[in-house]
Design a protein around this motif. Structure first.
Motif, mmCIF file in Angstrom:
data_model
loop_
_atom_site.group_PDB
_atom_site.id
_atom_site.type_symbol
_atom_site.label_atom_id
_atom_site.label_comp_id
_atom_site.label_asym_id
_atom_site.label_seq_id
_atom_site.Cartn_x
_atom_site.Cartn_y
_atom_site.Cartn_z
ATOM 1 N N LEU A 238 0.818 -1.216 0.000
ATOM 2 C CA LEU A 238 0.000 0.000 0.000
ATOM 3 C C LEU A 238 0.847 1.259 0.000
ATOM 4 C CD1 LEU A 238 -2.794 -0.977 2.552
ATOM 5 C CD2 LEU A 238 -2.799 -1.220 0.065
ATOM 6 N N GLY A 239 2.155 1.099 0.035
ATOM 7 C CA GLY A 239 3.024 2.270 -0.007
ATOM 8 C C GLY A 239 3.033 3.027 1.306
ATOM 9 N N GLY A 240 2.832 4.342 1.263
ATOM 10 C CA GLY A 240 3.009 5.191 2.434
ATOM 11 C C GLY A 240 1.785 5.351 3.287
ATOM 12 N N SER A 241 0.962 4.339 3.400
ATOM 13 C CA SER A 241 -0.255 4.444 4.211
ATOM 14 C C SER A 241 0.090 4.466 5.702
ATOM 15 C CB SER A 241 -1.200 3.283 3.900
ATOM 16 O OG SER A 241 -0.539 2.056 4.088
ATOM 17 N N ASN A 242 -0.870 4.830 6.508
ATOM 18 C CA ASN A 242 -0.685 4.972 7.949
ATOM 19 C C ASN A 242 -0.313 3.644 8.603
ATOM 20 O OD1 ASN A 242 -0.771 5.713 10.606
ATOM 21 N ND2 ASN A 242 -2.994 5.911 10.696
ATOM 22 N N GLN A 243 0.915 3.560 9.132
ATOM 23 C CA GLN A 243 1.385 2.311 9.711
ATOM 24 C C GLN A 243 0.818 2.051 11.100
ATOM 25 O OE1 GLN A 243 3.347 -0.096 8.154
ATOM 26 N NE2 GLN A 243 2.758 1.191 6.407
ATOM 27 N N SER A 244 0.389 3.098 11.798
ATOM 28 C CA SER A 244 -0.107 2.894 13.157
ATOM 29 C C SER A 244 -1.332 1.992 13.185
ATOM 30 C CB SER A 244 -0.436 4.244 13.812
ATOM 31 O OG SER A 244 -1.509 4.884 13.136
ATOM 32 N N ALA A 245 -2.173 2.105 12.156
ATOM 33 C CA ALA A 245 -3.369 1.266 12.100
ATOM 34 C C ALA A 245 -2.998 -0.204 11.967
ATOM 35 C CB ALA A 245 -4.256 1.687 10.940
ATOM 36 N N TYR A 246 -1.945 -0.493 11.209
ATOM 37 C CA TYR A 246 -1.548 -1.886 10.996
ATOM 38 C C TYR A 246 -0.851 -2.453 12.229
ATOM 39 C CZ TYR A 246 -2.682 -0.267 6.360
ATOM 40 O OH TYR A 246 -3.334 0.296 5.296
ATOM 41 N N LYS A 247 -0.099 -1.611 12.932
ATOM 42 C CA LYS A 247 0.509 -2.052 14.185
ATOM 43 C C LYS A 247 -0.580 -2.312 15.227
ATOM 44 C CE LYS A 247 4.781 -2.127 13.008
ATOM 45 N NZ LYS A 247 5.499 -3.441 12.948
ATOM 46 N N ALA A 248 -1.618 -1.474 15.206
ATOM 47 C CA ALA A 248 -2.736 -1.680 16.128
ATOM 48 C C ALA A 248 -3.475 -2.970 15.804
ATOM 49 C CB ALA A 248 -3.694 -0.493 16.064
ATOM 50 N N LEU A 249 -3.665 -3.226 14.516
ATOM 51 C CA LEU A 249 -4.311 -4.465 14.088
ATOM 52 C C LEU A 249 -3.477 -5.670 14.501
ATOM 53 C CD1 LEU A 249 -6.342 -6.168 12.494
ATOM 54 C CD2 LEU A 249 -5.086 -5.575 10.400
ATOM 55 N N GLU A 250 -2.186 -5.580 14.302
ATOM 56 C CA GLU A 250 -1.270 -6.661 14.670
ATOM 57 C C GLU A 250 -1.382 -6.989 16.158
ATOM 58 O OE1 GLU A 250 3.275 -6.267 14.503
ATOM 59 O OE2 GLU A 250 2.752 -6.950 12.481
ATOM 60 N N LYS A 251 -1.348 -5.947 16.996
ATOM 61 C CA LYS A 251 -1.444 -6.157 18.443
ATOM 62 C C LYS A 251 -2.820 -6.677 18.841
ATOM 63 C CE LYS A 251 -0.798 -3.918 22.927
ATOM 64 N NZ LYS A 251 -2.007 -4.550 23.491
ATOM 65 N N SER A 252 -3.866 -6.103 18.243
ATOM 66 C CA SER A 252 -5.218 -6.545 18.587
ATOM 67 C C SER A 252 -5.427 -8.013 18.266
ATOM 68 C CB SER A 252 -6.249 -5.697 17.843
ATOM 69 O OG SER A 252 -6.227 -4.360 18.286
ATOM 70 N N LEU A 253 -4.950 -8.448 17.108
ATOM 71 C CA LEU A 253 -5.097 -9.852 16.718
ATOM 72 C C LEU A 253 -4.258 -10.762 17.608
ATOM 73 C CD1 LEU A 253 -5.203 -9.835 12.809
ATOM 74 C CD2 LEU A 253 -7.036 -10.457 14.395
ATOM 75 N N ARG A 254 -3.055 -10.340 17.906
ATOM 76 C CA ARG A 254 -2.198 -11.154 18.785
ATOM 77 C C ARG A 254 -2.849 -11.335 20.151
ATOM 78 N NH1 ARG A 254 2.048 -8.502 17.984
ATOM 79 N NH2 ARG A 254 1.919 -7.106 19.776
ATOM 80 N N ASP A 255 -3.368 -10.246 20.698
ATOM 81 C CA ASP A 255 -4.039 -10.335 22.004
ATOM 82 C C ASP A 255 -5.309 -11.171 21.905
ATOM 83 O OD1 ASP A 255 -2.070 -8.716 23.035
ATOM 84 O OD2 ASP A 255 -3.278 -6.889 23.003
ATOM 85 N N PHE A 256 -6.045 -11.000 20.824
ATOM 86 C CA PHE A 256 -7.288 -11.751 20.630
ATOM 87 C C PHE A 256 -7.015 -13.259 20.581
ATOM 88 C CE2 PHE A 256 -10.158 -13.678 17.369
ATOM 89 C CZ PHE A 256 -11.316 -13.668 18.124
ATOM 90 N N ILE A 257 -6.020 -13.654 19.794
ATOM 91 C CA ILE A 257 -5.716 -15.086 19.649
ATOM 92 C C ILE A 257 -5.173 -15.674 20.942
ATOM 93 C CG2 ILE A 257 -4.275 -16.770 18.446
ATOM 94 C CD1 ILE A 257 -4.333 -14.818 16.023
ATOM 95 N N ASN A 258 -4.244 -14.973 21.568
ATOM 96 C CA ASN A 258 -3.549 -15.531 22.726
ATOM 97 C C ASN A 258 -4.318 -15.403 24.032
ATOM 98 O OD1 ASN A 258 -1.258 -16.369 21.263
ATOM 99 N ND2 ASN A 258 -0.327 -14.350 21.411
ATOM 100 N N ASN A 259 -5.224 -14.440 24.123
ATOM 101 C CA ASN A 259 -5.929 -14.212 25.384
ATOM 102 C C ASN A 259 -7.344 -14.770 25.415
ATOM 103 O OD1 ASN A 259 -3.646 -12.843 26.257
ATOM 104 N ND2 ASN A 259 -4.441 -10.826 25.695
ATOM 105 N N THR A 260 -7.863 -15.165 24.270
ATOM 106 C CA THR A 260 -9.189 -15.790 24.248
ATOM 107 C C THR A 260 -9.095 -17.216 24.782
ATOM 108 O OG1 THR A 260 -9.910 -14.486 22.332
ATOM 109 C CG2 THR A 260 -11.105 -16.534 22.773
#
Length: 301
Positions: free
Chosen positions: A33-55
């Motif tokens: 996607l080029g220069g898109s906002n990386q913070s959203a993807y880092k947030a998605l990464e953390k949210s999914l990691r927490d979702f998988i590991n903490n559920t």
């Protein structure tokens, strides 16, 4: 077996009871996607990691060393507002008793992956209904698939209750028209096809072989004399000959031969195979996995 062990690093030690929760890593790649906002993807990464590991997927509370080591890698190729499209790779491994080797359980790429996501939104899973956004539905489907594969490797048909959970998620998804990968028609190698094949009585032999291969075969390879374990694995694989006329379009079967090709080759790539008729196994694997004929099967002596 030494050749196999050398291919992998020690990730966790063997537990006498099979694990039923995940210890997952998550990567989200948005480079396309080029220069898109990386913070959203880092947030998605953390949210999914927490979702998988903490559920609590199974209701069991386990130590980290008991959990299934897995990885979810998402590559995002398109973005339209809060809607994303790309692919997801799912990987999981299983420890082999008394060794530092880990056997691959599943390694697949799902290229029909689209979802909606708002940065920092709560990810809540309800197995009884489709979320409407597809993200947690796809991820939860693969979590239960991993749990099923793992349990099947420790107990005959042990993964059925987790495969049933995945099947329910797939059935929820089949009623949706906004997301690909769930329809049973016009979408070859989709999620619904995979879980339907896993649960089919026709594939009971493959699931039985999966258990014998791991629990009676690999888990006893630590013995100084490996010939008996190799014979068990050989016999289990030869049982798959019953699929010689039906395996071509079977997603579940193809995943098994693809994920296990390197391992199967290394197990028998030595002169110490006891009384095994390696030619019979060579012919079987050349039929099931012809793309590996030159690089693997033809090298067996």
């Amino acid at each position: 077996m030494k050749k196999i062990i050398s291919l992998f690093l020690l990730l966790f030690i063997y537990s006498t009871s099979f694990s039923q929760e995940l210890l997952a890593t998550v990567q989200v790649n948005s480079q396309q996607l080029g220069g898109s906002n990386q913070s959203a993807y880092k947030a998605l990464e953390k949210s999914l990691r927490d979702f998988i590991n903490n559920t609590s997927w199974t209701g069991r509370k386990l130590q980290n060393f008991e959990k299934i080591k897995s990885n979810f890698a998402i590559v995002i190729s398109e973005k339209d507002g809060n809607r994303y499209k790309g692919s997801i790779v799912i990987q999981a491994v299983r420890p082999v008793y008394n060794t530092n080797y880990e056997s691959p359980l599943i390694n697949l790429q799902d290229t029909r992956f689209s979802f909606e996501y708002i940065e920092n939104e709560n990810l809540i899973f309800n197995e009884r209904q489709f979320s409407g956004k597809n993200l947690i539905d796809v991820v939860s489907f693969y979590v239960y698939l991993i749990l099923g594969y793992d349990a099947d490797s420790f107990q005959t048909m042990g993964g059925t209750q987790w495969f049933q959970k995945a099947q329910q998620i797939a059935q929820n998804g089949e009623s949706q028209n906004n997301y690909d990968g769930w329809k049973q028609i016009n979408e070859p190698r989709n999620r619904s096809q995979l879980i339907r094949e896993i649960m089919s009585p026709n594939m009971a032999q493959l699931r039985s072989t999966f258990y014998t291969y791991h629990r009676a075969g690999l888990d006893n390879m630590f013995n100084q004399d490996q010939t008996s374990s190799k014979k068990i694995i050989f016999d289990a694989l030869m049982q798959l000959k019953m699929y010689e006329n039906s395996f071509q379009q079977n997603y579940f079967f193809d995943l098994f031969t693809t994920n296990k090709a390197d391992e199967i080759f290394n197990i028998f790539n030595s002169g110490n195979n006891g009384g095994i008729i390696i030619g019979d196994l060579k012919q079987l694997m050349m039929m099931f996995s012809p793309k590996n004929t030159d690089s693997k099967w033809s090298k067996w002596k």
